[in-house]
Design an enzyme around this catalytic site. Structure first.
Site, short mmCIF file in Angstrom:
data_model
loop_
_atom_site.label_atom_id
_atom_site.label_comp_id
_atom_site.label_asym_id
_atom_site.label_seq_id
_atom_site.Cartn_x
_atom_site.Cartn_y
_atom_site.Cartn_z
CE1 TYR A 141 -31.57 33.19 11.74
CE2 TYR A 141 -30.91 31.14 13.04
CZ TYR A 141 -31.04 31.95 11.91
OH TYR A 141 -30.22 31.38 10.63
CE LYS A 188 -32.91 46.84 2.83
NZ LYS A 188 -32.35 46.95 1.27
CG ASP A 221 -29.78 45.67 -0.73
OD1 ASP A 221 -28.86 46.35 0.20
OD2 ASP A 221 -30.54 46.58 -1.16
CG ASP A 245 -28.43 31.20 8.15
OD1 ASP A 245 -27.42 30.45 8.21
OD2 ASP A 245 -29.38 31.29 7.69
CG ASP A 249 -25.21 28.69 3.58
OD1 ASP A 249 -24.71 28.70 4.53
OD2 ASP A 249 -26.05 27.68 3.22
C1 IPM Z 1 -26.03 27.47 10.19
C2 IPM Z 1 -27.32 26.73 9.88
C3 IPM Z 1 -28.24 27.02 11.18
C4 IPM Z 1 -28.71 28.34 11.35
C5 IPM Z 1 -29.49 26.25 11.01
C6 IPM Z 1 -29.45 24.63 10.78
C7 IPM Z 1 -30.66 26.41 12.42
O1 IPM Z 1 -28.10 27.18 8.79
O2 IPM Z 1 -25.66 27.19 11.33
O3 IPM Z 1 -25.77 28.33 9.49
O4 IPM Z 1 -29.52 29.03 10.76
O5 IPM Z 1 -27.93 29.20 12.13
MG MG Z 2 -26.89 28.70 7.81
#
Ligand code: IPM
Ligand code: MG
Length: 354
Positions: A141, A188, A221, A245, A249
């Site tokens: 990032y 990884k 993975d 990240d 999710d």
């Molecule tokens: C999160 C989001 C952010 C990230 C985006 C919106 C920049 O996906 O907080 O997980 O990738 O960190």
């Molecule tokens: Mg995110």
């Protein structure tokens, strides 16, 4: 106690969920005799519209004078132009970086009452309770990059130092000591040099200071698979910025709705940034359909981590559980054709339970 909180409503459903979280904080203040002072500032797309910047200097100045930040959500189709010079997400990345909030805590619990919203079988879900500790200010990032180049190529760099890995791993090991004493470190290492450094550093810190913790190393993975096949086996999951990240999710599926999940972004001291994991959901903004639970539970994390108010944090979490147990549901967790309460009604029910 007295505390100053910067509030950042941002975009989309941000303002409506934030309003309910502030009402919860106000209730905690009056019930437990604290004083919380709120300072609202701009971030994200609405900040771009008003100032041209996703993270105006004024917002940073305000936050620097506060004890914590409560952020709702940023982004939306209006600012989603890939060639635009400024993007709402820059506000989020910029504020994490500015305050060196290197550890992002994302707890994920399976709610029995919401199990039917997940694609998983009940017997796999029961008892799932895990915590992501995601590195937040390093890795790909923030590594060296070539944005446009000559148009034919571009690159981003995954770059980690031993110190960066060590400090976030410390957070994961300490969190595990207060939980089920297990850390799954994700990498990884079979392919990437940066991830071999990651694994070596975590292994070394474990041997030095945390031998009481059960440490496993998983390739990213395989981890994606295990999160669905044996989610209960996870306690603390330690991951790099990008892997954390993606995996968080994926794991949000276990909770039944993204709207349920809170987060805390912490640095070296008690200062922290608290925000729901969900985004700005522009498609439902302004309709009272947003789930305020992620933001309200982020308030509980703020009370605990920045202000040391454990009893108050627990009261907020218990109140959310009680409102869910009473059967109240926001649109995202009500199910097709079922009736649901508005964002405000749900927030007010939580306030009433505290
Ligand atoms: C999160 C989001 C952010 C990230 C985006 C919106 C920049 O996906 O907080 O997980 O990738 O960190
Ligand atoms: Mg995110």
């Amino acid at each position: 106690m007295k505390a100053k909180i910067t509030t950042l409503p941002g975009d989309g459903i941000g303002p409506e969920v934030l309003e309910q979280a502030i009402a919860v904080l106000a209730r905690v203040a009056s019930k437990y005799h604290h004083e919380f002072v709120f300072h609202e500032a701009l971030i994200g797309g609405s900040a771009i519209d008003k100032t041209g910047s996703a993270l105006p200097a004024e917002t940073l100045r305000t936050a620097e004078q506060c004890d914590a930040i409560l952020l709702a959500a940023v982004g939306g189709p209006k600012w989603d132009n890939p060639t635009a010079p400024v993007r709402p997400e820059q506000g989020l990345l910029g504020i994490r970086r500015h305050f060196e909030l290197f550890a992002n805590l994302r707890p994920v619990k399976a709610y029995q009452a919401l199990a039917h919203f997940t694609p998983l079988r009940d017997d796999l879900l029961a008892g799932v309770d895990l915590l992501f500790v995601r590195e937040l200010t390093g890795g790909i990032y923030f590594g060296p990059r070539q944005e446009q180049g000559d148009g034919d190529s571009a690159y981003d760099t995954e770059l980690y130092s031993v110190d960066e890995v060590r400090r976030v791993a410390e957070v994961a090991f300490r969190a595990a000591q207060g939980r089920r004493k297990k850390v799954s470190s994700i990498d990884k290492a079979n392919v990437l040099a940066s991830m071999r450094l990651w694994r070596r550093t975590v292994t070394q810190l474990h041997a030095e200071k945390y031998v009481d913790i059960d440490l496993e190393h998983l390739l990213v993975d395989s981890c994606t698979m295990y999160l669905m096949t044996r989610p209960r086996s996870f306690d603390v999951i330690l991951a790099s910025n990008m892997f954390g990240d993606i995996l968080s999710d994926e794991a949000s599926v276990l909770a039944g709705s993204l709207g349920m999940l809170p987060s805390a972004s912490l640095g070296a001291g008690t200062f922290g940034l608290y925000e729901p994991v969900h985004g700005s959901a522009p498609d439902i903004a302004g309709q009272g359909k947003a789930n305020p639970i992620g933001t309200i539970l982020s308030v509980a994390m703020m009370l605990r981590h920045s202000f040391g108010l454990e009893k108050e944090a627990q009261a907020v979490e218990d109140a959310v559980d009680m409102v869910l147990a009473s059967g109240a549901r926001t649109a995202d967790i009500a199910g097709q054709g079922s009736s649901y309460v508005s964002t405000e009604e749900f927030g007010q029910a939580v306030v009433g339970q505290i």
